[in-house]
Design a protein around this motif. Structure first.
Motif, short mmCIF file in Angstrom:
data_model
loop_
_atom_site.label_atom_id
_atom_site.label_comp_id
_atom_site.label_asym_id
_atom_site.label_seq_id
_atom_site.Cartn_x
_atom_site.Cartn_y
_atom_site.Cartn_z
N GLY A 217 44.89 50.46 36.40
CA GLY A 217 45.39 51.48 37.30
C GLY A 217 46.73 51.15 37.92
N ASN A 218 46.90 51.59 39.14
CA ASN A 218 48.13 51.38 39.90
C ASN A 218 47.80 50.84 41.28
N GLU A 219 48.81 50.26 41.90
CA GLU A 219 48.68 49.87 43.30
C GLU A 219 48.43 51.11 44.14
N LEU A 220 47.41 51.05 44.99
CA LEU A 220 47.15 52.16 45.92
C LEU A 220 46.42 51.62 47.14
N SER A 221 47.08 51.72 48.28
CA SER A 221 46.45 51.42 49.56
C SER A 221 46.51 52.68 50.41
N TRP A 222 45.49 52.91 51.20
CA TRP A 222 45.51 54.11 52.02
C TRP A 222 44.80 53.91 53.36
N GLY A 236 44.35 47.74 47.55
CA GLY A 236 44.01 47.30 46.21
C GLY A 236 44.63 48.17 45.14
N ARG A 237 43.89 48.40 44.07
CA ARG A 237 44.37 49.18 42.95
C ARG A 237 43.41 50.33 42.68
N SER A 238 43.94 51.38 42.05
CA SER A 238 43.15 52.59 41.82
C SER A 238 43.25 53.02 40.37
N PHE A 239 42.10 53.33 39.78
CA PHE A 239 42.05 53.91 38.44
C PHE A 239 42.38 55.40 38.49
N LEU A 240 41.91 56.10 39.53
CA LEU A 240 42.08 57.55 39.61
C LEU A 240 42.01 57.99 41.06
#
Length: 344
Positions: A217-222, A236-240
């Motif tokens: 996936g990609n880096e994604l923090s929210w 962390g990271r996100s697949f979708l």
């Protein structure tokens, strides 16, 4: 969340009565580049101009919307029918909110004619052609549904915010690029392209060359906040990742659930990188069903929230428009202004 059969005027909630509907002055915004409008060789717009005169606007470019809407507002227009796909609706909602800032927003109707018509699948007008025009010009018997689009903005960048109904990043943004290819748009018209978008996230895992990059996936923090002021966060990271202000999607697909206590806002789904039980999870999500194990699984999170701040290296897609990433950047998703969508 959705509210149907209710009018919101000047901040007040009123019953949807015929007398209020009779006071609507309709107008039409037509996108001649939308799929069905290209295919009908201009028949619909010629008919609309005969029936609606100066209250019928056809525009090839979104940059003209601000000027057109300023003129329509001067003419007292408080009901705007949008003839186009999801991208056209998104652009029009953004322009309408800007043009009518500080005033009650006009009612809206959606006549689906684009490559993707997810919005119309939820709050579309329900008619096209001459029948649609006749009902738009005589709206006394129309029903209404309230939706608050997602407002997308960029933190620390001088970019105007955008309103839209369905979007996402990480694996969703990758899949949209595939769905936007000429081959897919040619053979998968309308919202089948979006169906393909979701399916391609799984199909990519069948091929060894793409499996590793898609799963990582990609880096994604929210950081999210719901209507009770409760906050949750993830790093962390996100697949979708997907989010929507709609309450229904095509073909019974509904990959969202409310695992929190929020009652109003927009839905989101975040699937962690390298998620466990992915084929089984997607089987249920594409059918709009959430078993208990998926509801509580740490790799799958879905809530209704009022606001989210995302930090990601992924592109973000809103109603089919791709907003390229420029390194790790922070974007904000929040509940936008409420629109009243009219339909038969």
């Amino acid at each position: 969340m959705k509210q149907d059969g209710i009018l919101f005027l000047g901040g007040c909630v009123m019953d949807n009565c015929k007398s209020s509907m009779k006071n609507l002055q309709p107008a039409l915004i037509h996108n001649p580049n939308s799929r069905k409008n290209i295919q009908d060789d201009g028949r619909f717009i010629r008919m609309a101009r005969r029936k609606m005169g100066d209250f019928c606007v056809s525009t090839l470019n979104d940059s003209y919307l601000a000027g057109h809407l300023a003129e329509l507002k001067k003419k007292g227009v408080n009901f705007i029918a949008i003839d186009g796909g999801d991208g056209t609706v998104s652009a029009c909602l953004t322009a309408i909110a800007n043009a009518y800032r500080g005033m009650p927003l006009p009612a809206v109707a959606v006549l689906p004619s684009g490559n993707t018509n997810l919005i119309a699948g939820d709050v579309g007008f329900g008619l096209r052609g001459e029948l649609a025009l006749d009902r738009i010009m005589n709206p006394a018997s129309l029903r209404s549904s309230i939706r608050a689009p997602i407002k997308l903005s960029w933190i620390g960048k001088n970019c105007p915010p955008v309103l839209g109904m369905f979007g996402g990043c990480t694996g969703y943004a990758r899949a949209v690029r595939i769905a936007h290819s000429p081959h897919v748009l040619r053979f998968a018209p309308h919202d089948l392209a979006v169906f393909f978008t979701i399916f391609s996230s799984l199909a990519s895992l069948l091929f060894r060359r793409s499996r590793k990059s898609w799963m990582r996936g990609n880096e994604l923090s929210w950081l999210s906040e719901n209507d009770n002021g409760m906050k949750e966060e993830k790093r962390g990271r996100s697949f979708l990742y997907m989010a929507t202000a709609l309450e229904k999607l095509s073909y019974g697909i509904w990959p969202f659930w409310n695992a929190g206590s929020g009652r109003s806002g927009f839905h989101f789904l975040d699937v962690n990188a390298c998620p466990k039980r992915l084929p089984s999870a997607f089987f249920y999500l594409l059918r709009g069903r959430v078993p208990g194990w998926l509801w509580s699984h740490e790799d799958y999170q879905s809530m209704v929230v009022k606001k989210m701040i995302l930090e990601t290296d992924s592109d973000f897609v809103l109603d089919g428009e791709v907003f390229p990433a420029s390194g790790n950047e922070k974007i904000m998703l929040e509940e936008g202004p409420s629109f009243r969508f009219l339909h038969v």
